[in-house]
Design a protein around this motif. Sequence first.
Motif, mmCIF file in Angstrom:
data_model
loop_
_atom_site.group_PDB
_atom_site.id
_atom_site.type_symbol
_atom_site.label_atom_id
_atom_site.label_comp_id
_atom_site.label_asym_id
_atom_site.label_seq_id
_atom_site.Cartn_x
_atom_site.Cartn_y
_atom_site.Cartn_z
ATOM 1 N N GLY A 1 0.654 -1.122 0.203
ATOM 2 C CA GLY A 1 -0.144 -0.003 0.113
ATOM 3 C C GLY A 1 0.747 1.352 0.091
ATOM 4 N N ILE A 2 1.854 1.238 0.690
ATOM 5 C CA ILE A 2 2.741 2.469 0.803
ATOM 6 C C ILE A 2 3.462 2.585 -0.422
ATOM 7 N N LEU A 3 3.830 1.565 -1.158
ATOM 8 C CA LEU A 3 4.296 1.660 -2.457
ATOM 9 C C LEU A 3 3.584 2.151 -3.593
ATOM 10 N N VAL A 4 2.339 1.829 -3.668
ATOM 11 C CA VAL A 4 1.447 2.198 -4.538
ATOM 12 C C VAL A 4 1.153 3.655 -4.073
ATOM 13 N N ALA A 5 1.016 4.035 -3.033
ATOM 14 C CA ALA A 5 0.911 5.398 -2.610
ATOM 15 C C ALA A 5 1.979 6.237 -3.032
#
Length: 176
Positions: free
Chosen positions: A13-17
Amino acid sequence: MKHVNVRKLALAGILVAVGIVCSPLSIPVGASKCAPVQHFINILGGVFLGPGYAVGMAFVTSLLRNLMGTGTLLAFPGSMCGALLCGILYKYGKHLPFAYAGELFGTSVIGGLLSYPIATLIMGSESAVFGFVIPFFVSSCGGTIIAAVLVTAMKKMKVFDIYLGNLDAEPRIVKH
């Protein structure tokens, strides 16, 4: 039911953000928008999370970029093929250069060829069959160079391995 690793999901999720936030950092090349940060994130996902997470991250990032107007439909085949091949080659080869080569080949050649029908049939763009291979290669090359520097350092320092619980060892501190 299969056990879901919450740490992997959180990191994905952090990498997508990060991919969404950095999506304005793109270079228009023909009908495509070259986003080197996406390729860097694909390699991070492929190396530290595996091919399934990497493809899922590439899909979600491409979808959100398209919904926000900062991406094109060509982001789907390019990023997803690169993420998949990067993750598979690293999973079975266990060497970072395999991951880098997988991202380059998967995005530029496979993703570039799969983009042709999307561009001609859906987007109404006139292009040659190999018209996306070079622009996708240029884009993924930038992200792969960034990844080669940062992922190699992260692997040596065991940054994500400790976070994800893959190792019980302490991080390696580099002394000057």
